[in-house]
Motif scaffolding. Structure first.
Motif: not given
Length: 202
Positions: A59, A62-63, A66, A73, A76, A78, A96
């Protein structure tokens, strides 16, 4: 009971060499950069195990992508820790990480610089994980994606030279030093190969 190291023989030796590459200063730099990019408000992890736990579900990574380029992406994964089964959670965490790796590749990070999913998920090579994040920042800078903070070395732009045909033909008239020269030493006065040394009586 003492905890035994995993593996033995060559496997353990390789694992020890990989672990020796992990640098605490690189860890602090990368963690601080990630926290700055995504405006992370939680407790910043310290130590290889803590960083592994922080990044393991993908996570955070990916943050980062982004934030550098919003919408890269799109989905993601969660989940609710109370309803997710262990196998579902493991599958989505690894997915992820694969999203991050695909995005990093699209950003311009060389495939040889990317870590493998198991390097992060199973903590097999955390040094390579840190290295990939450095390379991601370098590639992002080159493409103009930046949030201000930088840790990677900016990749130089190509310096393409376009010479005309006449200029290229001029280079064919120059004899390179690799081809030898007739301006220095020679074999003048030396005995021919295979003949005995000529001795003259005094």
């Amino acid at each position: 009971m003492a905890q035994r190291e995993k593996g033995f023989g060559l496997s353990r030796e390789i694992a020890n060499k990989i672990n020796a590459k992990y640098d605490a200063d690189d860890e602090k730099t990368v963690v601080a950069w990630i926290a700055s990019v995504i405006h992370y408000n939680g407790a910043v992890p310290s130590g290889k195990d803590a960083v592994h736990t922080w990044l393991r579900d993908g996570n955070i990574l990916c943050s980062v992508i982004n934030t550098l380029k919003p919408g890269t992406i799109r989905k993601v994964h969660k989940w609710d820790e109370f309803t997710a089964t262990p196998s579902y959670e493991k599958n989505k965490e690894q997915e992820n990480i694969s999203f991050f790796l695909k995005a990093a590749d699209d950003f311009g990070v060389q495939k040889t610089d990317l870590f493998q999913t198991v390097d992060l998920y199973e903590q097999q090579n955390m040094a390579q994980v840190l290295s990939t994040i450095y390379k991601l920042d370098s590639a992002a800078q080159k493409k103009g994606y930046s949030t201000g903070a930088t840790i990677g070395v900016k990749i130089a732009d190509k310096n393409v030279r376009n010479h005309d045909e006449a200029k290229l033909k001029e280079g064919r008239n120059v004899i390179g030093l690799q081809m030898g020269t007739n301006q220095t030493a020679s074999q003048k006065g030396m005995t021919a190969y295979g003949l005995g040394r000529q001795l003259t009586p005094q």
